[in-house]
Design an enzyme around this catalytic site. Structure first.
Site, short mmCIF file in Angstrom:
data_model
loop_
_atom_site.label_atom_id
_atom_site.label_comp_id
_atom_site.label_asym_id
_atom_site.label_seq_id
_atom_site.Cartn_x
_atom_site.Cartn_y
_atom_site.Cartn_z
N LYS A 105 -35.44 -20.09 -23.14
CA LYS A 105 -35.83 -19.40 -21.91
C LYS A 105 -37.29 -19.73 -21.57
CE LYS A 105 -37.32 -14.78 -20.57
NZ LYS A 105 -36.65 -14.56 -19.29
N GLU A 136 -40.06 0.43 -9.79
CA GLU A 136 -39.55 0.31 -11.17
C GLU A 136 -40.47 -0.43 -12.14
OE1 GLU A 136 -35.35 -0.82 -11.37
OE2 GLU A 136 -34.96 0.07 -9.41
N CYS A 170 -23.84 -5.08 -8.16
CA CYS A 170 -24.09 -6.51 -8.10
C CYS A 170 -22.74 -7.16 -7.86
CB CYS A 170 -24.67 -7.01 -9.40
SG CYS A 170 -26.25 -6.27 -9.75
N GLU A 210 -24.19 -7.28 -3.34
CA GLU A 210 -24.36 -8.71 -3.10
C GLU A 210 -23.32 -9.17 -2.10
OE1 GLU A 210 -23.06 -12.91 -4.02
OE2 GLU A 210 -21.96 -11.05 -4.10
N HIS A 232 -31.44 -14.19 -6.31
CA HIS A 232 -31.40 -14.93 -7.58
C HIS A 232 -32.04 -16.30 -7.45
CE1 HIS A 232 -28.17 -11.94 -7.65
NE2 HIS A 232 -28.53 -11.80 -8.89
N1 GLN Z 1 -32.30 -0.83 -9.11
C1 GLN Z 1 -32.16 -2.02 -9.89
C2 GLN Z 1 -33.21 -3.03 -9.47
O1 GLN Z 1 -33.53 -3.11 -8.35
C3 GLN Z 1 -30.80 -2.64 -9.72
C4 GLN Z 1 -30.68 -3.89 -10.54
C5 GLN Z 1 -29.31 -4.49 -10.57
O2 GLN Z 1 -28.49 -4.20 -9.75
N2 GLN Z 1 -29.06 -5.33 -11.52
O3 GLN Z 1 -33.70 -3.78 -10.28
ZN ZN Z 2 -27.78 -5.82 -8.32
#
Ligand code: GLN
Ligand code: ZN
Length: 757
Positions: free
Chosen positions: A18, A485, A645, A667, A696
């Site tokens: 990675k 977050e 997702c 998505e 992504h």
């Molecule tokens: N709330 C999360 C973020 O925005 C959702 C992440 C996800 O769906 N994988 O990171």
């Molecule tokens: Zn997501």
């Protein structure tokens, strides 16, 4: 009796691949430096497997990004738009994986999908009418030769023709059946090249065989392999299946000219009865998947020994195998420096599973299996009661009644109440939650974790970040804000850390896609919430602005699905325990003035059983109620969002609506917006935010591109129900792409709003 594994993790036990790949993407190291890291990781894996005594060691299980993508390259399925970039072979590969935006052009990446019901993602190959499937790469041969030079004759692993064609997208008029001859010829050439190299066994992975098969599927499979097996060139072919049982084609497989058949006895509910009812051909080897490749609990030797003995009544030749590739478990307990022995002894990661295979082999080949110390120790381990029981939690789950799962008043009433309360514009803009986790954010968290900064310093840092994030969103003109977050490492681990009953690992990384890894926490005991988990940061963020800031939680199904689950109680029981803990948090957020609460169920779709007949009874019957339990206690004016997702939920669209959230974001940008038709056809009630661009990929979507997407959405979705947002959280992106992308998003929403007014 021999031992084998289906594949080994490849990202490096300390995620070396990675880090090297990301350096390469930032042009900090050269292609040959990246290759050198990859080679040393492969050699290390080889050495560990050899030293463990593993008999059949895989090769070609390595990948720079993904095995399906490698297979596309191997079979010449590289679309013209990538070839036209004129990049090096490696960079063309990465352009397919990640998209490319630079001097050579601007192309989007391949679509990405969940690999069966795991949290691993594969790149979806594209096949159009001009695609000429043929052998076009040398990786399997090169990696075989590399291992041979280290003194190991490996078993090359290649995704099989059937699974490849079943998972590919066909963009033209031709379908899978039109590619049978070309695909079969390519695989025959692969076999002949491997024969020349000195391979004895070749493993073709055909996990698609564990899904429901139509007659056309069966015909596709048989026509492919009738041809391929006519060109074995003296190499033994192992047909490897995993993630379930092959009830639709077991008898066909037995009749075909395979030398080995790999069956999954962990997740394959019917694998054992298939072998018992129909027998197993004496001229073939049964690769018996008896060591769980997807969970980290120690193997229960008593059960496994008895299972293998039962299998021996039907199958003359047995190879002990893992149930699937070890790609889905972390590398090694050796790096778990902080885990106490009381816990450690219950676990086996990839490396320890090699040890289990070797112990099982010696136990099973001994006169009396029960005398061995390994067997006795394992018996003792499972005989001990484990800590972690919580009588209150168990009682709370037991006391749940139907009304705990129903939110009142009904959706339409709430929708009106909420429209009046929030007074949002048409096509409200929002994001999914996280903002870029910059170097700075990661460094501050790491410093805090290492004790290099105090709680106060870390809190002050987070306050600065949150404040900046709120100001940025206000400046850009977003309608419903998030706090960003920044305090979270991962959307599941963060909650796991605040819940009782969870266990944490230091280095239990598992590849999710490309260079992204996750570190799933372990559900060790009964789950409960010790104290509020998110109220502090959500209320702080809300105190900075008059716009609504979404509270941000992870839902019970996702927490469960992205954890290593218990094997001693049911998934339903665990899901309800977690749901009650999250419910307490939802109610606390509401009581503290948070008016919109998002409960992410990113992983709800991925654990849907692979066979439709199991969907309801094995999963949806508890997963959807678990989500409803989380929010059934809130007031009508509190708006509940959820996020998923991937939009592959056409077939469970009613169940998604039945989660009874007020808004769902998901998505859509990578799947050509096909989900929109499904929403329309099903009269989807929940308000929706199909992602308008793909997060992504590092490219910046233009305003025009987003407007086009929105207009397409408006063809199918009433404007009053449509939200505008990226397709997932922004944490993996940098600010450099995020800010202009969101600016374009808001401009596009405003422009389209004007046309509606
Ligand atoms: N709330 C999360 C973020 O925005 C959702 C992440 C996800 O769906 N994988 O990171
Ligand atoms: Zn997501």
């Amino acid at each position: 009796m021999k031992t084998s594994i289906i594949g080994y993790p490849r990202i490096g036990s300390l995620r070396e691949l990675k880090f090297a790949s990301e350096k390469y993407f930032r042009a900090e190291i050269s292609a040959s430096e990246l290759e050198a890291t990859a080679k040393s990781l492969r050699c290390e894996n080889l050495k560990i497997q050899k030293e463990s005594g593993l008999d059949l060691i895989p090769s070609n299980d390595f990948s720079f990004y993904d095995g399906m993508l490698d297979t596309a390259v191997l079979l010449n399925a590289v679309p013209e738009r990538y070839r036209a970039l004129g990049l090096s072979k490696l960079d063309t590969y990465f352009a397919m994986a990640r998209g490319y935006q630079g001097d050579h052009g601007d192309v989007k990446a391949f679509a990405m999908k969940k690999w069966f019901h795991t949290n691993y993602h594969y790149m979806v190959p594209e096949i159009d009418d001009a695609t000429q499937l043929k052998l076009a790469d040398t990786k399997p041969f090169d990696l075989f030769a590399e291992a041979k030079a280290e003194g190991v004759i490996t078993k090359p692993v290649i995704i099989g023709a059937y699974t490849f064609l079943k998972l590919a997208r066909f963009l033209g008029t031709k379908k899978a059946a039109d590619f049978v001859d070309d695909a079969a010829n390519a695989y025959i050439e692969i076999l002949s090249r491997l024969a020349e190299c000195g391979a004895q066994w070749v493993q073709f992975d055909e996990p698609c065989l564990v899904k429901d098969m139509t007659d056309a599927d069966k015909a596709l499979f048989t026509s492919l392999y009738a041809k391929i097996l006519s060109g074995k060139n003296g190499v033994k072919v192992l047909l490897q299946t995993y993630f379930g049982d092959v009830r639709d084609c077991y008898q066909d497989l037995c009749k075909m000219d395979f030398d080995g058949i790999g069956l999954d006895f962990i997740e394959g509910k019917e694998s054992l009865s298939l072998v018992q009812n129909y027998g197993f051909p004496a001229d073939k080897v049964l690769f018996a998947g008896v060591v769980n490749g997807r969970n980290i609990w120690r193997n229960h030797y008593e059960k496994t020994v008895s299972l293998v003995k039962t299998l021996q009544e039907s199958a003359a030749q047995i190879v002990l195998n893992t149930s699937c590739s070890l790609l889905h478990v972390p590398y090694t307990l050796r790096h778990e420096k902080k885990m106490g022995e009381n816990y450690r002894k219950h676990f086996a990661y990839a490396e320890e599973k090699l040890g289990e295979l070797s112990e099982l082999k010696s136990i099973l080949t001994a006169e009396d299996p029960t005398v061995s110390a390994a067997y006795q120790n394992n018996l003792a381990l499972f005989a001990q009661p484990r800590s972690g029981a919580n009588a209150d939690v168990q009682a709370r789950v037991a006391a749940l009644t139907d009304k705990d799962f129903v939110r009142l008043p009904e959706f339409a009433v709430r929708e009106q109440v909420q429209k009046e309360r929030f007074q949002l514009p048409l096509l409200p803009t929002t994001t999914i939650g996280s903002f870029p986790q910059t170097k700075e954010v990661r460094a501050a968290r790491a410093a805090f974790r290492k004790g290099e900064s105090t709680q106060d310093q870390y809190d002050a840092f987070l306050k600065e970040q949150i404040t900046a994030c709120i100001r940025l969103q206000e400046q850009i003109g977003i309608d419903v804000l998030v706090h960003g977050e920044f305090e979270r490492n991962d959307m599941v681990e963060y909650f796991g850390e605040s819940l009782e009953g969870y266990l944490f690992t230091e280095k239990a990384w598992v590849q999710s896609y490309g260079t992204r890894c996750v570190k799933p926490p372990v559900i060790w005991g009964d789950i409960s919430r010790a104290k509020p988990m998110t109220v502090k940061w959500s209320t702080f963020a809300q105190s900075l602005t008059d716009l609504p800031v979404k509270g941000m939680l992870t839902g019970p199904v996702t927490i469960l699905n992205w954890s290593f689950p218990r094997e001693d109680i049911s998934l339903k029981e665990s899901a309800y325990q977690i749901a009650l803990a999250i419910r307490d948090e939802v109610l606390d957020l509401e009581a503290n003035g948070i008016s919109i609460i998002q409960v992410d169920e990113a992983a709800l779709r991925e654990k849907l059983p692979l066979r439709q007949s199991d969907w309801k009874s094995d999963y949806l019957d508890w997963a959807i109620p678990a989500f409803r339990l989380v929010h059934s206690g809130v007031k009508p004016e509190t708006q509940i969002h959820t996020h998923m997702c991937y939009s592959e939920f056409a077939d469970i669209i009613h169940e998604i609506d039945d989660m009874d959230a007020d808004v769902i974001t998901f998505e859509a940008s990578r799947s050509d917006l096909t989900i929109l038709d499904v929403l329309k056809a099903s009269n989807f009630r929940t308000e929706v935010g199909p992602g308008v661009y793909d997060i992504h990929s590092p490219r910046v979507p233009s305003q025009e591109e987003i407007e086009t997407a929105l207009k397409k959405m408006l063809d199918k979705i009433p404007a009053e129900k449509l939200w505008v947002n990226p397709d997932c959280g922004l944490k993996t992106r940098g600010n450099a792409e995020t800010v202009p992308s969101l600016e374009n998003l808001v401009k596009a929403a405003k422009a389209v709003r004007k046309t509606l007014a």
